[in-house]
Motif scaffolding. Structure first.
Motif, PDB file in Angstrom:
ATOM      1  N   PRO A  83     -19.777  22.191 145.993  1.00  0.00           N
ATOM      2  CA  PRO A  83     -18.659  22.325 145.045  1.00  0.00           C
ATOM      3  C   PRO A  83     -19.068  22.948 143.727  1.00  0.00           C
ATOM      4  O   PRO A  83     -18.216  23.366 142.947  1.00  0.00           O
ATOM      5  CB  PRO A  83     -18.195  20.871 144.853  1.00  0.00           C
ATOM      6  N   ASN A  84     -20.377  23.021 143.458  1.00  0.00           N
ATOM      7  CA  ASN A  84     -20.848  23.579 142.189  1.00  0.00           C
ATOM      8  C   ASN A  84     -21.238  25.046 142.297  1.00  0.00           C
ATOM      9  O   ASN A  84     -21.646  25.644 141.300  1.00  0.00           O
ATOM     10  CB  ASN A  84     -22.052  22.769 141.689  1.00  0.00           C
ATOM     11  N   TYR A  85     -21.123  25.615 143.474  1.00  0.00           N
ATOM     12  CA  TYR A  85     -21.551  27.001 143.638  1.00  0.00           C
ATOM     13  C   TYR A  85     -20.598  27.957 142.951  1.00  0.00           C
ATOM     14  O   TYR A  85     -19.381  27.897 143.147  1.00  0.00           O
ATOM     15  CB  TYR A  85     -21.631  27.358 145.122  1.00  0.00           C
ATOM     16  N   ARG A  86     -21.144  28.817 142.139  1.00  0.00           N
ATOM     17  CA  ARG A  86     -20.384  29.887 141.509  1.00  0.00           C
ATOM     18  C   ARG A  86     -21.141  31.187 141.755  1.00  0.00           C
ATOM     19  O   ARG A  86     -22.246  31.364 141.260  1.00  0.00           O
ATOM     20  CB  ARG A  86     -20.226  29.643 139.995  1.00  0.00           C
ATOM     21  N   PRO A  87     -20.574  32.097 142.528  1.00  0.00           N
ATOM     22  CA  PRO A  87     -21.307  33.323 142.851  1.00  0.00           C
ATOM     23  C   PRO A  87     -21.566  34.180 141.629  1.00  0.00           C
ATOM     24  O   PRO A  87     -20.681  34.348 140.781  1.00  0.00           O
ATOM     25  CB  PRO A  87     -20.367  34.037 143.823  1.00  0.00           C
ATOM     26  N   PRO A  88     -22.762  34.723 141.508  1.00  0.00           N
ATOM     27  CA  PRO A  88     -23.031  35.650 140.397  1.00  0.00           C
ATOM     28  C   PRO A  88     -22.238  36.933 140.576  1.00  0.00           C
ATOM     29  O   PRO A  88     -21.802  37.268 141.680  1.00  0.00           O
ATOM     30  CB  PRO A  88     -24.537  35.925 140.526  1.00  0.00           C
ATOM     31  N   PRO A  89     -22.021  37.682 139.517  1.00  0.00           N
ATOM     32  CA  PRO A  89     -21.348  38.968 139.643  1.00  0.00           C
ATOM     33  C   PRO A  89     -22.072  39.881 140.632  1.00  0.00           C
ATOM     34  O   PRO A  89     -23.301  39.919 140.683  1.00  0.00           O
ATOM     35  CB  PRO A  89     -21.409  39.547 138.219  1.00  0.00           C
ATOM     36  N   GLY A  90     -21.295  40.577 141.430  1.00  0.00           N
ATOM     37  CA  GLY A  90     -21.873  41.466 142.424  1.00  0.00           C
ATOM     38  C   GLY A  90     -22.050  40.824 143.781  1.00  0.00           C
ATOM     39  O   GLY A  90     -22.471  41.487 144.731  1.00  0.00           O
ATOM     40  N   TYR A  91     -21.716  39.537 143.888  1.00  0.00           N
ATOM     41  CA  TYR A  91     -21.779  38.810 145.152  1.00  0.00           C
ATOM     42  C   TYR A  91     -20.363  38.519 145.638  1.00  0.00           C
ATOM     43  O   TYR A  91     -19.404  38.533 144.851  1.00  0.00           O
ATOM     44  CB  TYR A  91     -22.549  37.496 144.987  1.00  0.00           C
ATOM     45  N   LEU A  92     -20.232  38.221 146.927  1.00  0.00           N
ATOM     46  CA  LEU A  92     -18.927  37.851 147.463  1.00  0.00           C
ATOM     47  C   LEU A  92     -18.344  36.679 146.683  1.00  0.00           C
ATOM     48  O   LEU A  92     -19.033  35.695 146.418  1.00  0.00           O
ATOM     49  CB  LEU A  92     -19.050  37.481 148.940  1.00  0.00           C
ATOM     50  N   GLY A  93     -17.100  36.798 146.332  1.00  0.00           N
ATOM     51  CA  GLY A  93     -16.459  35.793 145.507  1.00  0.00           C
ATOM     52  C   GLY A  93     -16.514  36.127 144.037  1.00  0.00           C
ATOM     53  O   GLY A  93     -15.905  35.438 143.216  1.00  0.00           O
ATOM     54  N   ASN A  94     -17.199  37.217 143.683  1.00  0.00           N
ATOM     55  CA  ASN A  94     -17.268  37.629 142.283  1.00  0.00           C
ATOM     56  C   ASN A  94     -17.506  39.147 142.208  1.00  0.00           C
ATOM     57  O   ASN A  94     -18.510  39.601 141.681  1.00  0.00           O
ATOM     58  CB  ASN A  94     -18.371  36.877 141.540  1.00  0.00           C
ATOM     59  N   LEU A  95     -16.555  39.893 142.769  1.00  0.00           N
ATOM     60  CA  LEU A  95     -16.620  41.347 142.738  1.00  0.00           C
ATOM     61  C   LEU A  95     -15.496  41.903 141.876  1.00  0.00           C
ATOM     62  O   LEU A  95     -14.371  41.427 141.931  1.00  0.00           O
ATOM     63  CB  LEU A  95     -16.495  41.928 144.152  1.00  0.00           C
TER      64      LEU A  95
END
Length: 371
Positions: A83-95
């Motif tokens: 539940p704490n995962y936040r994708p970095p920019p450039g990864y799936l979920g943060n494009l």
């Protein structure tokens, strides 16, 4: 794999400092590119991805998965339970829209040209090449097509299916290179003891070509098995490694004699398996190396510098901040003493029956090797 020297010199193709990182923090390569610049592309589409090249580990869905970044035009990959995962920019979920368009255009053209390989070219894998070239589409496509041609020329699928490094135990005596358990972020740990190198004894039992084939075999195992299982265990994508390079006892003469292999290995890691550096510890670094590093780090992006730690002989405390004692070999200040030696064990969740069985059960039927 040890791809440090050329990685510092050439692999400078990261996102801006606030957008890079491994799965937890920053991207794998620095901001100031020596090979390509970012292009602005635009589209608004979505895509999904599996965690591995040829398997789809399914995760326990009893936990609520986090949402993608509010600004992202791509969804998170399936199966996230952290539940704490936040994708970095450039990864799936943060494009961003331009980043998503670069990915979509890449897939579209690869399919139109008949070079798209379904079981290897999932979105997460393609995004490694995108990040390595800062989403500059022409550079991304060129890098990927070059990697595909190299796979054919080098016979990667044949290596995966048939290569047998029978001399592994003997090579381990003169140049230990091995994966061993995971760090606190869930990454596979890779250890290389360059200081133990005995070049004469090494080349009496193997060749540079066979070492490179072993390198490729290990990379493929990492992407097909190690990282997918680690992803399932921690509940979010794991795409990078934690590397320990031990320079204790290294001499310039020995390094010079093995430099051709080191440079070739660097090229394989940098150009064919990009964006896999998470943490990099250089331990037992001699004074001269430390002095050189103090100069060259000023040429690198802070994102990359933050991932690399140059440590002398008192390195144990730093390693234990990132690696649990039970996962770190006793020789490096940890508590692990694998039967037969840590360097020959390949210990890790990827070899634990329950984790491997789950990943295997969730995988699709094996696809035919790409032509």
């Amino acid at each position: 794999m040890f791809v440090f020297k050329k990685k510092l010199a050439r692999d400078h193709t990261d996102l801006p400092p606030d957008t890079g990182g491994d799965q937890q923090q920053h991207s794998d390569t620095p901001r100031k590119s020596t090979s390509s610049a970012t292009s602005s592309l635009a589209s608004n589409t979505t895509s999904k991805s599996k965690f591995s090249l040829n398997s789809k580990p399914k995760f326990d869905r009893t936990m609520s998965a986090p949402d993608a970044s509010p600004a992202s035009v791509s969804p998170l990959p399936e199966g996230i339970t952290d539940p704490n995962y936040r994708p970095p920019p450039g990864y799936l979920g943060n494009l961003t829209i331009p980043q998503q368009h670069c990915l979509d255009k890449l897939k579209k053209e690869l399919k139109e040209e008949g070079v798209f390989v379904e079981d290897r070219m999932d979105d997460a894998s393609l995004l490694r090449f995108c990040r390595a070239r800062k989403f500059d589409f022409p550079a991304v496509k060129t890098m990927l097509l070059n990697a595909e041609q190299w796979r054919k020329d080098f016979g990667v699928e044949d290596i995966v299916n048939n290569f047998d490094f029978k001399e592994k135990a003997e090579v381990d005596k003169y140049y230990p290179q091995f994966y061993h358990k995971t760090d606190k972020d869930g990454r596979p740990i890779y250890i290389e003891q360059l200081g133990k190198l005995d070049i004469k004894a090494l080349y009496a039992i193997t060749t540079q070509e066979r070492q490179l084939k072993r390198l490729v075999w290990e990379y493929e195992k990492s992407l097909r098995t190690r990282t997918p299982v680690c992803s399932r265990v921690v509940g979010h994508p794991i795409e990078t490694f934690c590397t320990i390079l031990d320079l204790g006892g290294v001499t310039l003469s020995n390094f010079y004699r093995v430099k051709d292999y080191v440079f070739a290995a660097s090229g394989v890691g940098q150009d064919r398996y990009p964006e896999t550096m998470g943490k990099f510890y250089i331990i037992n670094a001699p004074w001269a190396f430390t002095a050189v590093w103090s100069v060259i780090k000023g040429w690198l992006d802070p994102v990359t510098v933050a991932k690399i730690q140059i440590l002398g002989g008192s390195y144990q405390g730093d390693l234990l901040k990132q690696i649990a004692p039970e996962n770190l070999p006793k020789a490096f200040g940890g508590q692990c003493e694998c039967v037969g030696g840590c360097s020959m064990s390949d210990a890790g969740p990827w070899n634990e029956a329950s984790a491997t069985a789950t990943a295997t059960a969730a995988a699709p039927a094996p696809a035919a090797p790409p032509s």
